[in-house]
Motif scaffolding. Structure first.
Motif, PDB file in Angstrom:
ATOM      1  N   GLU A 157       0.830  -1.207   0.000  1.00  0.00           N
ATOM      2  CA  GLU A 157       0.000   0.000   0.000  1.00  0.00           C
ATOM      3  C   GLU A 157       0.867   1.262   0.000  1.00  0.00           C
ATOM      4  O   GLU A 157       0.578   2.223  -0.720  1.00  0.00           O
ATOM      5  CB  GLU A 157      -0.946  -0.007   1.194  1.00  0.00           C
ATOM      6  CG  GLU A 157      -2.031  -1.048   1.053  1.00  0.00           C
ATOM      7  CD  GLU A 157      -2.979  -1.119   2.237  1.00  0.00           C
ATOM      8  OE1 GLU A 157      -2.611  -0.651   3.344  1.00  0.00           O
ATOM      9  OE2 GLU A 157      -4.084  -1.641   2.062  1.00  0.00           O
ATOM     10  N   LYS A 158       1.932   1.260   0.773  1.00  0.00           N
ATOM     11  CA  LYS A 158       2.808   2.423   0.845  1.00  0.00           C
ATOM     12  C   LYS A 158       3.546   2.644  -0.477  1.00  0.00           C
ATOM     13  O   LYS A 158       3.606   3.759  -0.980  1.00  0.00           O
ATOM     14  CB  LYS A 158       3.819   2.239   1.978  1.00  0.00           C
ATOM     15  CG  LYS A 158       4.738   3.417   2.167  1.00  0.00           C
ATOM     16  CD  LYS A 158       5.670   3.202   3.339  1.00  0.00           C
ATOM     17  CE  LYS A 158       6.594   4.395   3.494  1.00  0.00           C
ATOM     18  NZ  LYS A 158       7.534   4.217   4.599  1.00  0.00           N
ATOM     19  N   ARG A 182      -2.073   2.218  -3.505  1.00  0.00           N
ATOM     20  CA  ARG A 182      -3.434   1.678  -3.618  1.00  0.00           C
ATOM     21  C   ARG A 182      -3.695   0.727  -2.459  1.00  0.00           C
ATOM     22  O   ARG A 182      -2.814  -0.026  -2.069  1.00  0.00           O
ATOM     23  CB  ARG A 182      -3.591   0.842  -4.895  1.00  0.00           C
ATOM     24  CG  ARG A 182      -3.706   1.594  -6.153  1.00  0.00           C
ATOM     25  CD  ARG A 182      -3.950   0.604  -7.281  1.00  0.00           C
ATOM     26  NE  ARG A 182      -4.377   1.300  -8.462  1.00  0.00           N
ATOM     27  CZ  ARG A 182      -4.626   0.705  -9.610  1.00  0.00           C
ATOM     28  NH1 ARG A 182      -4.494  -0.597  -9.728  1.00  0.00           N
ATOM     29  NH2 ARG A 182      -5.014   1.395 -10.647  1.00  0.00           N
ATOM     30  N   PRO A 183      -4.917   0.707  -1.961  1.00  0.00           N
ATOM     31  CA  PRO A 183      -5.250  -0.272  -0.922  1.00  0.00           C
ATOM     32  C   PRO A 183      -5.208  -1.697  -1.487  1.00  0.00           C
ATOM     33  O   PRO A 183      -5.449  -1.915  -2.676  1.00  0.00           O
ATOM     34  CB  PRO A 183      -6.674   0.088  -0.513  1.00  0.00           C
ATOM     35  CG  PRO A 183      -7.030   1.338  -1.218  1.00  0.00           C
ATOM     36  CD  PRO A 183      -6.018   1.600  -2.268  1.00  0.00           C
ATOM     37  N   VAL A 184      -4.919  -2.632  -0.636  1.00  0.00           N
ATOM     38  CA  VAL A 184      -4.850  -4.034  -1.041  1.00  0.00           C
ATOM     39  C   VAL A 184      -6.160  -4.482  -1.676  1.00  0.00           C
ATOM     40  O   VAL A 184      -6.167  -5.245  -2.643  1.00  0.00           O
ATOM     41  CB  VAL A 184      -4.468  -4.923   0.168  1.00  0.00           C
ATOM     42  CG1 VAL A 184      -4.674  -6.396  -0.138  1.00  0.00           C
ATOM     43  CG2 VAL A 184      -3.020  -4.656   0.552  1.00  0.00           C
TER      44      VAL A 184
END
Length: 69
Positions: A17-18, A22-24
């Motif tokens: 994510e970092k 994008r979120p998982v």
């Protein structure tokens, strides 16, 4: 007060994510919507089309496919 260490593919999620912003959950939706179904095909696709490293792509595919079973 002791937190259990996250193990397996999910241990990669915070760095994914970092690094990629994008979120998982978004990555997992991309994987599920892909016409590809085989693990290594999906890994190669994430690497070539989305610029993920091998370990991150592998972790996302493994966790997604395991959750879909």
């Amino acid at each position: 007060m002791t937190e259990k260490a996250v193990k397996g593919p999910a241990s990669y999620f915070p760095s994914i994510e970092k690094k990629y912003g994008r979120p998982v959950g978004e990555w997992q939706e991309l994987i599920r919507s892909s016409p590809l179904t085989r693990h290594m095909e999906l890994v190669a696709w994430l690497k070539s089309e989305h610029g993920l490293g091998h370990g991150h792509a592998n972790a996302l595919v493994a966790a997604t496919l395991a959750g879909d079973e």
